[in-house]
Motif scaffolding. Sequence first.
Motif, PDB file in Angstrom:
ATOM      1  N   ILE A  34       0.872  -1.166   0.000  1.00 35.40           N
ATOM      2  CA  ILE A  34       0.000   0.000   0.000  1.00 35.40           C
ATOM      3  C   ILE A  34       0.908   1.214   0.000  1.00 35.40           C
ATOM      4  O   ILE A  34       1.681   1.419   0.936  1.00 35.40           O
ATOM      5  N   TYR A  35       0.824   1.979  -1.089  1.00 41.26           N
ATOM      6  CA  TYR A  35       1.691   3.149  -1.165  1.00 41.26           C
ATOM      7  C   TYR A  35       0.862   4.423  -1.234  1.00 41.26           C
ATOM      8  O   TYR A  35      -0.113   4.507  -1.954  1.00 41.26           O
ATOM      9  N   PHE A  36       1.257   5.387  -0.417  1.00 44.82           N
ATOM     10  CA  PHE A  36       0.629   6.702  -0.381  1.00 44.82           C
ATOM     11  C   PHE A  36       1.488   7.654  -1.199  1.00 44.82           C
ATOM     12  O   PHE A  36       2.713   7.660  -1.067  1.00 44.82           O
ATOM     13  N   TYR A  37       0.838   8.446  -2.016  1.00 41.40           N
ATOM     14  CA  TYR A  37       1.550   9.400  -2.858  1.00 41.40           C
ATOM     15  C   TYR A  37       0.797  10.727  -2.862  1.00 41.40           C
ATOM     16  O   TYR A  37      -0.403  10.761  -2.584  1.00 41.40           O
ATOM     17  N   THR A  47       6.008   8.847 -12.150  1.00 42.29           N
ATOM     18  CA  THR A  47       7.168   7.952 -12.187  1.00 42.29           C
ATOM     19  C   THR A  47       6.955   6.766 -11.257  1.00 42.29           C
ATOM     20  O   THR A  47       7.197   5.615 -11.631  1.00 42.29           O
ATOM     21  N   GLN A  48       6.495   7.047 -10.044  1.00 41.05           N
ATOM     22  CA  GLN A  48       6.280   5.989  -9.063  1.00 41.05           C
ATOM     23  C   GLN A  48       5.199   5.018  -9.543  1.00 41.05           C
ATOM     24  O   GLN A  48       5.392   3.798  -9.518  1.00 41.05           O
ATOM     25  N   SER A  51       6.404   2.873 -12.382  1.00 35.38           N
ATOM     26  CA  SER A  51       7.358   1.865 -11.910  1.00 35.38           C
ATOM     27  C   SER A  51       6.616   0.663 -11.335  1.00 35.38           C
ATOM     28  O   SER A  51       6.964  -0.486 -11.613  1.00 35.38           O
ATOM     29  N   PHE A  52       5.578   0.933 -10.532  1.00 36.51           N
ATOM     30  CA  PHE A  52       4.765  -0.174 -10.017  1.00 36.51           C
ATOM     31  C   PHE A  52       4.056  -0.897 -11.160  1.00 36.51           C
ATOM     32  O   PHE A  52       3.948  -2.119 -11.152  1.00 36.51           O
ATOM     33  N   ARG A  53       3.588  -0.142 -12.146  1.00 36.54           N
ATOM     34  CA  ARG A  53       2.944  -0.751 -13.317  1.00 36.54           C
ATOM     35  C   ARG A  53       3.910  -1.687 -14.039  1.00 36.54           C
ATOM     36  O   ARG A  53       3.579  -2.823 -14.356  1.00 36.54           O
ATOM     37  N   ASP A  54       5.134  -1.191 -14.275  1.00 32.28           N
ATOM     38  CA  ASP A  54       6.114  -1.954 -15.037  1.00 32.28           C
ATOM     39  C   ASP A  54       6.529  -3.236 -14.331  1.00 32.28           C
ATOM     40  O   ASP A  54       6.950  -4.191 -14.989  1.00 32.28           O
ATOM     41  N   ILE A 133      10.480  10.853   0.215  1.00 35.90           N
ATOM     42  CA  ILE A 133       9.853  11.729  -0.773  1.00 35.90           C
ATOM     43  C   ILE A 133      10.319  11.377  -2.186  1.00 35.90           C
ATOM     44  O   ILE A 133       9.669  11.701  -3.174  1.00 35.90           O
ATOM     45  N   LYS A 134      11.438  10.642  -2.300  1.00 32.74           N
ATOM     46  CA  LYS A 134      11.969  10.231  -3.600  1.00 32.74           C
ATOM     47  C   LYS A 134      11.108   9.100  -4.173  1.00 32.74           C
ATOM     48  O   LYS A 134      11.086   7.997  -3.644  1.00 32.74           O
ATOM     49  N   ALA A 135      10.423   9.387  -5.243  1.00 28.38           N
ATOM     50  CA  ALA A 135       9.460   8.455  -5.831  1.00 28.38           C
ATOM     51  C   ALA A 135      10.099   7.190  -6.396  1.00 28.38           C
ATOM     52  O   ALA A 135       9.514   6.116  -6.338  1.00 28.38           O
ATOM     53  N   ASN A 136      11.299   7.312  -6.922  1.00 27.75           N
ATOM     54  CA  ASN A 136      11.904   6.199  -7.663  1.00 27.75           C
ATOM     55  C   ASN A 136      12.506   5.103  -6.785  1.00 27.75           C
ATOM     56  O   ASN A 136      12.910   4.073  -7.303  1.00 27.75           O
TER      57      ASN A 136
END
Length: 150
Positions: A34-37, A47-48, A51-54, A133-136
Amino acid sequence: MAISKGDIVPNFKAKTQSGEKFELSNYKGKPLVIYFYPKDNTPGCTTQACSFRDQYQDFQDLGAEVIGVSGDSEDSHDKFALKHKLPFILLSDGNKKIRNIFGVPTHFFGLLPGRVTYIIDKEGKVVSVFNSIKANVHIEHALEMIQKMK
């Protein structure tokens, strides 16, 4: 009070990007990311999500589900998911209920919703909390933690 490593995540309900009812208890028995953005369609959040999609199939192969959460509306999530072909669930949290349950902090003097990823085991227990805070960097950590659970 923030949810920490070792805590059981309480059940909660929300709406998905397609307007369907979501209830966390329906996912018991399955590892979760579970990721909060902060916000749909911003550079870091896109980007985040992509990345999860890929690597979504990698999570699926390990039996895990990915769930993204932000304060955006169901309509915004739906457009975001369609535009970027996101195969996973996005939950709308406009009232910050879910964010408050987890105790997700804000950044930059409370102006920017935080970016935190929670890895939850089959029993509903948090095995990792990753706050950056870094999405990647979230995807690598999440996949590594799910792999360790296998």
